[in-house]
Design a protein around this motif. Structure first.
Motif, short mmCIF file in Angstrom:
data_model
loop_
_atom_site.label_atom_id
_atom_site.label_comp_id
_atom_site.label_asym_id
_atom_site.label_seq_id
_atom_site.Cartn_x
_atom_site.Cartn_y
_atom_site.Cartn_z
N ASN A 19 -23.81 8.27 4.67
CA ASN A 19 -22.12 7.50 5.02
C ASN A 19 -21.44 7.87 3.95
N SER A 20 -21.75 8.64 3.05
CA SER A 20 -20.75 9.01 1.71
C SER A 20 -20.71 10.33 1.34
N GLN A 21 -20.01 10.58 0.59
CA GLN A 21 -19.85 12.09 0.30
C GLN A 21 -20.90 12.52 -1.17
N ILE A 22 -21.89 11.66 -1.64
CA ILE A 22 -22.61 11.84 -2.40
C ILE A 22 -23.74 12.44 -2.16
N GLY A 23 -24.00 13.47 -3.00
CA GLY A 23 -25.08 14.70 -2.57
C GLY A 23 -26.13 14.57 -3.62
N SER A 24 -25.94 14.13 -4.72
CA SER A 24 -26.96 14.18 -5.56
C SER A 24 -28.04 13.12 -5.43
N PHE A 25 -29.44 13.48 -5.42
CA PHE A 25 -30.31 12.66 -5.39
C PHE A 25 -30.58 11.42 -6.15
#
Length: 106
Positions: A45-51
């Motif tokens: 649900n977001s554009q966050i890609g970093s673990f």
């Protein structure tokens, strides 16, 4: 209490070995599943890609849930220390697992 032994948990497709006493194993597995669900929800649900960033956002969401639950039903004073110690111990395990992740895992 029993001696801490490594327990394998999988969070967001990554394998972690967390030291855990046998009597806490079920709680650890439940916590890992909850964290995995939160992280998957954030990732989808977001554009966050970093673990790491997903993990921080999930930790903040879970901490917020805890604060809300505690404000609605504050534990008796004698339990505050035990709860704090368990939360700190779980945070240390999470930090250790993230630190043990290779750069390719991040």
């Amino acid at each position: 209490m029993s001696e801490a032994k490594p327990v394998k948990v999988i969070i967001l497709g990554k394998e972690f070995h967390i030291a855990c006493r046998e009597e806490e194993r079920d709680d650890l597995m439940t916590a890992a599943l909850h964290l995995d669900e939160k992280m998957r929800h954030i990732r989808s649900n977001s554009q966050i890609g970093s673990f790491d960033r997903i993990a921080v956002m999930a930790a903040l969401n879970i901490a917020h849930e805890l604060v809300q639950a505690q404000s609605q039903n504050p534990p008796p004073p004698q339990n505050n220390r035990a709860i704090t110690e368990r939360v700190v111990a779980m945070q240390e395990r999470i930090d250790a697992a993230l630190a043990a992740a290779t750069p390719d895992d991040k």
